[in-house]
Design an enzyme around this catalytic site. Sequence first.
Site, PDB file in Angstrom:
ATOM      1  N   SER A  69       9.186   3.152  35.089  1.00  0.00           N
ATOM      2  CA  SER A  69       9.060   1.969  34.229  1.00  0.00           C
ATOM      3  C   SER A  69       7.787   1.925  33.392  1.00  0.00           C
ATOM      4  O   SER A  69       7.689   1.103  32.480  1.00  0.00           O
ATOM      5  CB  SER A  69       9.110   0.701  35.070  1.00  0.00           C
ATOM      6  OG  SER A  69      10.441   0.344  35.280  1.00  0.00           O
ATOM      7  N   LYS A  72       8.122   2.003  29.734  1.00  0.00           N
ATOM      8  CA  LYS A  72       8.477   0.806  28.951  1.00  0.00           C
ATOM      9  C   LYS A  72       7.318   0.325  28.066  1.00  0.00           C
ATOM     10  O   LYS A  72       7.531  -0.361  27.074  1.00  0.00           O
ATOM     11  CB  LYS A  72       8.925  -0.307  29.903  1.00  0.00           C
ATOM     12  CG  LYS A  72      10.200   0.045  30.672  1.00  0.00           C
ATOM     13  CD  LYS A  72      10.488  -0.944  31.800  1.00  0.00           C
ATOM     14  CE  LYS A  72      11.715  -0.516  32.597  1.00  0.00           C
ATOM     15  NZ  LYS A  72      11.953  -1.369  33.790  1.00  0.00           N
ATOM     16  N   TYR A 194      17.358   5.650  27.971  1.00  0.00           N
ATOM     17  CA  TYR A 194      16.566   4.933  28.975  1.00  0.00           C
ATOM     18  C   TYR A 194      16.304   5.816  30.211  1.00  0.00           C
ATOM     19  O   TYR A 194      15.172   5.902  30.697  1.00  0.00           O
ATOM     20  CB  TYR A 194      17.304   3.647  29.370  1.00  0.00           C
ATOM     21  CG  TYR A 194      16.628   2.888  30.481  1.00  0.00           C
ATOM     22  CD1 TYR A 194      15.492   2.110  30.239  1.00  0.00           C
ATOM     23  CD2 TYR A 194      17.107   2.955  31.787  1.00  0.00           C
ATOM     24  CE1 TYR A 194      14.866   1.430  31.272  1.00  0.00           C
ATOM     25  CE2 TYR A 194      16.487   2.275  32.813  1.00  0.00           C
ATOM     26  CZ  TYR A 194      15.371   1.515  32.551  1.00  0.00           C
ATOM     27  OH  TYR A 194      14.751   0.847  33.584  1.00  0.00           O
ATOM     28  N   TYR A 246       6.841  -6.986  37.774  1.00  0.00           N
ATOM     29  CA  TYR A 246       8.042  -7.693  38.242  1.00  0.00           C
ATOM     30  C   TYR A 246       7.655  -8.993  38.959  1.00  0.00           C
ATOM     31  O   TYR A 246       6.729  -9.672  38.562  1.00  0.00           O
ATOM     32  CB  TYR A 246       8.897  -6.765  39.119  1.00  0.00           C
ATOM     33  CG  TYR A 246       9.186  -5.466  38.428  1.00  0.00           C
ATOM     34  CD1 TYR A 246       9.845  -5.463  37.205  1.00  0.00           C
ATOM     35  CD2 TYR A 246       8.776  -4.261  38.943  1.00  0.00           C
ATOM     36  CE1 TYR A 246      10.111  -4.285  36.535  1.00  0.00           C
ATOM     37  CE2 TYR A 246       9.042  -3.071  38.280  1.00  0.00           C
ATOM     38  CZ  TYR A 246       9.709  -3.100  37.076  1.00  0.00           C
ATOM     39  OH  TYR A 246       9.960  -1.933  36.425  1.00  0.00           O
ATOM     40  N   VAL A 264       8.582   2.761  39.668  1.00  0.00           N
ATOM     41  CA  VAL A 264       9.033   3.079  41.025  1.00  0.00           C
ATOM     42  C   VAL A 264       8.706   4.516  41.455  1.00  0.00           C
ATOM     43  O   VAL A 264       8.922   4.871  42.604  1.00  0.00           O
ATOM     44  CB  VAL A 264      10.538   2.780  41.248  1.00  0.00           C
ATOM     45  CG1 VAL A 264      10.845   1.308  41.144  1.00  0.00           C
ATOM     46  CG2 VAL A 264      11.409   3.596  40.314  1.00  0.00           C
TER      47      VAL A 264
END
Length: 310
Positions: A69, A72, A194, A246, A264
Amino acid sequence: MIGVEKPDFQTILEEIERETQAEFGKGKVADYIPALARVSPRKFGMAICGVDGGEWVCGDAKEAFSIQSISKVFTLLLALDRLGSGLWKRVGREPSGSAFNSLVLLEAENGYPRNPFINAGALVVTDCIASHSVAPIRRLLTLIRKLSLNQTIVIDEEVALSEEQHGFKNAAIANFLKSHGNLNADVGVVLNTYFRQCAINMSCLDLARACLPFANKGVMPSSGEVVFPAIRARRVNSLLLTCGLYDGVGNFAFRVGIPAKSGVGGGIVGVVPGHLSVCVWSPELDELGNSLVGTAALELLTNKTSLSVF
Ligand code: GLU
């Protein structure tokens, strides 16, 4: 902020590496993608890059791992380049208070993701670059290689494939976004892009270097080049602080207190505006999907140096 004397970052990193030993064994390596589950849980690396050009590393800081992630952050830069503030018509700027891959809010809020860092928002961001470019991954790699001063950065195709074969939730999210008219490109193209962006391999040093312009008003200290406007550094830092971990973001702000993004794969990259960027890697995750030892390491760093934004 920083005291009169500049911290001795090398000594501090070595202390952190020793002091976090007791934290190992309390978390769990991500296993929802089989290729990620094979990484040794004992890996630990940390890198700091200062806006004055200094660099400090310890442990496995030069070993490449799956950024997941953290990618991103870089796709967000490309989408903002493309759409500017038009991006916010398609994705919000609020913490989600739910898991990174949750579908719950997306349903309640009609396909408008809370922020660009939860999976739903990141898929919209990826769509923005995939629907405007014939080679979105090449553009992304070009940006990342430039920012990290490392032309050898590549995708781990085994991780990408593994994620593609097990990415049922992401496929559900993408289809849901499409049904609400919030994906323009083909669902398969967005998902493939992605999964491949998440499977990019970088080291702590690569990531700390790549995020240094966020600490330096959009300027790469190594070349003096303005890679994005200062206001964008400020805006992205605010999103990192409020949405980068998150639903662990409040606790992270409480314990560590810097804008940051986790993945992760066990990486966390952080920014101390005006001072430095930092990246830590330790694959064991807490129950929210953030690196457990990595969080403890960053907490030690900000405690030892007073380098929190608060
Ligand atoms: N590739 C992962 C997923 O989409 C990224 C999640 C993460 O790093 O938080 O499930």
